[in-house]
Design an enzyme around this catalytic site. Structure first.
Site, mmCIF file in Angstrom:
data_model
loop_
_atom_site.group_PDB
_atom_site.id
_atom_site.type_symbol
_atom_site.label_atom_id
_atom_site.label_comp_id
_atom_site.label_asym_id
_atom_site.label_seq_id
_atom_site.Cartn_x
_atom_site.Cartn_y
_atom_site.Cartn_z
ATOM 1 C CB ALA A 32 -0.887 0.265 1.318
ATOM 2 C CD GLU A 48 -2.482 -7.098 3.202
ATOM 3 O OE1 GLU A 48 -2.165 -5.916 2.923
ATOM 4 O OE2 GLU A 48 -3.116 -7.449 4.158
ATOM 5 C CD GLU A 100 1.503 -5.314 5.801
ATOM 6 O OE1 GLU A 100 2.639 -6.121 5.984
ATOM 7 O OE2 GLU A 100 1.073 -5.339 4.572
HETATM 8 C C1 3H9 Z 1 0.895 -2.047 3.664
HETATM 9 O O1 3H9 Z 1 1.082 -2.574 2.463
HETATM 10 C C2 3H9 Z 1 -0.281 -1.982 4.305
HETATM 11 C C3 3H9 Z 1 -1.246 -3.076 3.916
HETATM 12 O O2 3H9 Z 1 -1.053 -4.145 4.579
HETATM 13 C C4 3H9 Z 1 -2.800 -2.598 4.069
HETATM 14 C C5 3H9 Z 1 -3.125 -1.258 3.860
HETATM 15 C C6 3H9 Z 1 -4.729 -1.038 4.003
HETATM 16 N N1 3H9 Z 1 4.655 3.404 -0.211
HETATM 17 O O3 3H9 Z 1 13.452 1.813 -0.891
HETATM 18 P P1 3H9 Z 1 13.564 2.293 -2.315
HETATM 19 C C7 3H9 Z 1 9.328 4.463 -2.255
HETATM 20 S S1 3H9 Z 1 2.179 -1.065 4.275
HETATM 21 C C8 3H9 Z 1 5.115 4.515 -0.267
HETATM 22 O O4 3H9 Z 1 14.489 3.496 -2.453
HETATM 23 P P2 3H9 Z 1 14.477 -0.149 -3.421
HETATM 24 C C9 3H9 Z 1 10.162 5.206 -1.506
HETATM 25 O O5 3H9 Z 1 10.135 5.962 -0.522
HETATM 26 C C10 3H9 Z 1 3.721 -1.295 3.064
HETATM 27 N N2 3H9 Z 1 6.380 4.682 -1.047
HETATM 28 O O6 3H9 Z 1 13.817 1.246 -3.705
HETATM 29 C C11 3H9 Z 1 11.217 5.878 -2.404
HETATM 30 O O7 3H9 Z 1 10.766 6.868 -2.601
HETATM 31 P P3 3H9 Z 1 11.474 8.082 -3.267
HETATM 32 C C12 3H9 Z 1 4.242 -2.392 3.167
HETATM 33 C C13 3H9 Z 1 7.054 3.666 -1.291
HETATM 34 O O8 3H9 Z 1 14.683 -0.491 -4.777
HETATM 35 C C14 3H9 Z 1 10.913 4.792 -3.719
HETATM 36 O O9 3H9 Z 1 9.664 4.512 -3.484
HETATM 37 N N3 3H9 Z 1 5.328 -2.205 2.093
HETATM 38 C C15 3H9 Z 1 6.951 2.450 -0.940
HETATM 39 O O10 3H9 Z 1 15.882 0.243 -2.685
HETATM 40 C C16 3H9 Z 1 12.020 3.985 -3.911
HETATM 41 O O11 3H9 Z 1 12.068 3.085 -2.722
HETATM 42 C C17 3H9 Z 1 6.668 -1.853 2.657
HETATM 43 O O12 3H9 Z 1 6.926 -1.649 3.893
HETATM 44 C C18 3H9 Z 1 5.354 2.037 -0.373
HETATM 45 N N4 3H9 Z 1 4.662 1.152 0.196
HETATM 46 O O13 3H9 Z 1 13.480 -1.043 -2.512
HETATM 47 C C19 3H9 Z 1 7.617 -2.064 1.481
HETATM 48 N N5 3H9 Z 1 7.569 1.623 -1.186
HETATM 49 O O14 3H9 Z 1 12.037 7.794 -4.576
HETATM 50 C C20 3H9 Z 1 8.425 -0.833 1.601
HETATM 51 C C21 3H9 Z 1 8.800 2.225 -1.683
HETATM 52 O O15 3H9 Z 1 10.677 9.238 -3.287
HETATM 53 N N6 3H9 Z 1 9.447 -0.635 0.544
HETATM 54 N N7 3H9 Z 1 8.310 3.500 -1.691
HETATM 55 O O16 3H9 Z 1 12.505 8.451 -2.083
HETATM 56 C C22 3H9 Z 1 10.488 -1.471 0.353
HETATM 57 O O17 3H9 Z 1 10.965 -2.136 1.204
HETATM 58 C C23 3H9 Z 1 11.557 -0.785 -0.714
HETATM 59 O O18 3H9 Z 1 11.054 0.391 -1.276
HETATM 60 C C24 3H9 Z 1 11.504 -1.984 -1.673
HETATM 61 C C25 3H9 Z 1 12.364 -1.484 -2.823
HETATM 62 C C26 3H9 Z 1 12.274 -3.291 -1.435
HETATM 63 C C27 3H9 Z 1 10.195 -2.105 -2.468
#
Ligand code: 3H9
Length: 711
Positions: A65, A114, A136
């Protein structure tokens, strides 16, 4: 512009998810609406018999999300609604009369998983970038779009708890083993495999459900067995979190409701818990940490565009001791560069090479590295007793003994032996870099890289330029540190830099408490209760009392009486106690394991251990010593912004993440209250608690480190 592109192959509709102008796919509200509308259309589209969902991004499937939207949430009700909307979207996928197959390559996290769980069939690529998980709880939340309900039903209770409670991810192979995905194939045939599965499902084929074993099935259908698992899981969570993190406990409650009372009640409980958790300070702090860490991934420590990084293919390391070997092994492991190690004689070099290879071997044993990769990476390590083979390196890191004269000499020898464009870094924990660089022929290429021990495990790196260091050298070191897998903060060239500066008065205070007879275990427990992973006394044992003594002297010399160390360390050193490394410290050790506190320190000090101790007072003294120093160092510009200071404290010394770091904590306490507290501490314990002028100023003006309403 749409986030989805549609293509047809016979009766299979292939939906490619690729959010325009975003590095990763996220399920925002707008994306959710679009996806729902698209699914509705495909269900009504008669020629479409099955659907394949894939990502158009190179290396992510769906990152979850949109976390940005969580920051905007203002009430529990709003957050509950967000979760309900997510659940309803996933339900539409689960209820689709046409089979939906997901083709997963890259990160498939949170809401992304999910969504995959709600589909009928999951194929994943076997690429190392493919990770499936529900992170999460690491954001202080729980899977809120049906995941807390669907995961245990798909893979069984124990395996689901393992993933949800720790917020962890699994690689494709493990995901297949636990039944999280149905097939794992090479990336090149991912789409074709997904299409073939979609066609089979459309013809009425029923995918075999991976077995969970008799024990797993019995357990999941037996309320008594489940109760035992839940009880055990709760005890483990409490032991790991010290009760500071509500999310895993709420997740347990939700999963229990779901399994005991059915999915409908389970989904209600999930949305309610998600909504309440999203409003907690703990979740806010953890989300801020996520954004701070991602921001640091792009921050090279110089104004954008002002430095040209050298691409590092070869690293030279001088000193093959514990730190040198740690740097070498980590560089090979994560940055995949050639490493040449030098020491005074070949026997030492051999030891260092073995220690560096052991880092790789440990990864192979934990199946994080294949045998082939282990062999290939080991071959990138080489050693020398002189500077032979150094000339081809782009960067050299010196990791010799923490002694100014030795470091100066090594730098001089290095400068004489290598080309003028090589970046030269010194790994030191306290000695100012300009003192080491003094007299250098090319000071513009010299800087500090302060790694934390053990290098392969600790996530932080401080990069320390001097006033003469060029932007090119800074960017090269920062980017290389990042390639080594570190979160990098660029800090000022002052004694102790950031992390050891704020640690110094805290460790000193722990020594003063000992001098007053406060028992070791009381001091340590006071701080683990406050949220630190280890207490200050245990930390001293880990770091080593010789290292602590040296650092203490440097800080005392630089900052005068305010940072004078307690006499405890000198007393311990006088009794040949080095901490864990020689099995003689504040604690007893047996076969390398800490067994219990060694109260004989009080005999050495000639004091009687105190009986009754006011733990709140102990916590206050320790924590305010660190907070006051943080404020002082901030006002001197030791870090460029509060974000770096907080991340440095969390990743460098385990400052409790749920508190957000020392500067967030100062904001939470309030400047006026902090000043009042420090004044009382100064009256009781002397001028080492004198209030940082910047805090007095903030108390007068109502200042804060962060804006009051967000990041
Ligand atoms: C969830 O899903 C809740 C649900 O259960 C239910 C809801 C109702 N959102 O890390 P990077 C951005 S909670 C917003 O440098 P990488 C990040 O800020 C979510 N932004 O890339 C960055 O922005 P910017 C659970 C996000 O290749 C850019 O994308 N998911 C999100 O090193 C690049 O990211 C997580 O906790 C997001 N979900 O790594 C996963 N994800 O360019 C969180 C990324 O402006 N994400 N951004 O600085 C990660 O772990 C890593 O970003 C990922 C890629 C492994 C995906």
């Amino acid at each position: 512009m749409s986030a989805f592109a549609l293509e047809r192959r016979g009766g299979v509709a292939i939906v490619s998810f690729d959010t325009p102008n975003e590095p990763v796919n996220k399920i925002s509200k707008a994306v959710g609406w679009e996806l729902e509308e698209l699914l509705g259309r495909l269900i009504l589209d008669e020629p479409v018999k099955a659907i394949v969902l894939r990502s158009g991004k190179r290396d992510t499937f769906i990152a979850g999300a949109d976390i940005e939207e969580f920051v905007q949430l203002r009430s529990v009700e709003e957050a509950v609604r967000l979760s309900r909307d997510g659940q309803l979207l996933m339900q539409k996928f689960a209820d689709s009369p046409k089979p939906i197959v997901v083709a997963i390559h890259g990160a498939c996290l949170g809401g992304g998983l999910e969504l995959a769980l709600a589909c009928q069939y999951r194929v994943a690529s076997d690429h190392p970038k493919t990770q499936l998980g529900l992170p999460e709880t690491q954001l202080g939340l729980l899977p809120g779009a049906g995941g807390s309900n669907r995961l245990p039903r798909l893979i069984g209770l124990r395996a689901a708890l393992d993933i949800i409670l720790a917020g962890k991810s699994e690689r494709a192979k493990k995901a297949l083993k636990i039944g999280l995905v149905d097939e794992v194939v090479p990336e090149a045939i991912l789409l074709e495999t997904a299409i073939a599965a979609a066609e089979r499902l459309a013809r009425g084929w029923r995918a075999p459900r991976p077995g969970r074993g008799v024990a797993g099935v019995l357990l999941d259908h037996n309320p008594i067995g489940r109760t035992v698992v839940f009880r055990k899981a709760e005890a483990t969570v409490l032991q790991k979190t010290g009760g500071h993190y509500p999310a895993p406990l709420r997740a347990l409650e939700v999963i229990r409701t779901s399994l005991d009372r059915g999915m409908k009640r389970g989904l209600e409980a999930e949305a309610q818990a998600f909504g309440e958790l999203a409003m907690t300070d703990v979740s806010r702090r953890l989300v801020e940490i996520f954004f701070a860490t991602t921001a640091l991934k792009k921050d090279d420590g110089v104004p954008s565009g002002s430095g040209r990084p050298r691409v590092v293919r070869r690293l030279a390391v001088i000193g093959s001791g514990f730190m040198g070997a740690g740097i070498a092994g980590t560089a090979v492991l994560n940055a995949d560069v050639e490493v040449r190690m030098k020491d005074a004689d070949l026997a030492r070099v051999g030891k260092g090479l073995k220690a560096a290879t052991d880092i790789l071997r440990a990864r192979m044993r934990r199946r994080r590295l294949t045998t082939y990769e282990f062999t290939r990476k080991s071959a990138l390590l080489s050693g020398t007793g002189d500077f032979s083979g150094f000339a081809g390196a782009e960067i050299a890191i010196e990791a010799v003994f923490e002694e100014l004269s030795v470091k100066r000499q090594v730098m001089a020898e290095l400068e004489a032996a290598v080309p003028t464009d090589m970046v030269l870094a010194t790994n030191t924990s306290t000695i100012p870099i300009h003192d080491i660089a003094v007299g250098a022929r090319h000071p513009e290429r010299i800087l500090g890289m302060h790694f934390f021990s053990p290098v392969e495990k600790m996530p932080l790196l401080e990069v320390i330029p001097t006033s003469m260091t060029s932007a090119d050298a800074i960017v090269t070191a920062v980017q290389f540190g990042r390639a080594m897998g570190k979160t990098v903060i660029v800090v000022g060239d002052a004694p102790g830099f950031w992390v050891n500066r704020i640690l110094s008065p805290y460790l000193n205070e722990a020594g003063f408490l000992l001098e007053e007879g406060v028992p070791i275990e009381v001091i340590d427990k006071a701080m683990t209760d406050w949220g630190f992973p280890v207490g200050p006394i245990a930390l001293l044992d880990e770091v080593g009392l010789d290292v602590g003594e040296k650092a203490g002297k440097v800080m005392h010399q630089a900052f005068g009486d305010r940072l004078a160390p307690s006499k405890v360390i000198a007393v311990m050193r006088g009794d040949d106690r080095l901490g864990r490394k020689n099995g003689r410290g504040f604690y007893f050790y047996k076969d390398g394991h800490k067994t219990g506190p060694d109260g004989s320190i009080f005999q050495l000090l000639g004091v009687r251990p105190a009986g009754e101790v006011d733990v709140a007072r102990v916590q206050e003294r320790l924590i305010y010593a660190m907070l006051n120093e943080s404020a002082m160092a901030m006002s001197e510009g030791v870090v460029r912004q509060p974000r770096d200071g907080d991340i440095g404290a969390i990743f460098g010394i385990g400052f409790p993440p749920f508190r957000g770091g020392p500067l967030r904590t100062l904001d939470a306490f309030g400047a006026a209250e902090t000043v009042a507290k420090l004044e009382r501490l100064e009256a009781a314990h002397g001028h080492r608690f004198r209030v940082a002028p910047v805090l007095e100023e903030m108390a007068r003006t109502g200042g804060r480190w962060y804006p009051a309403d967000g990041r």
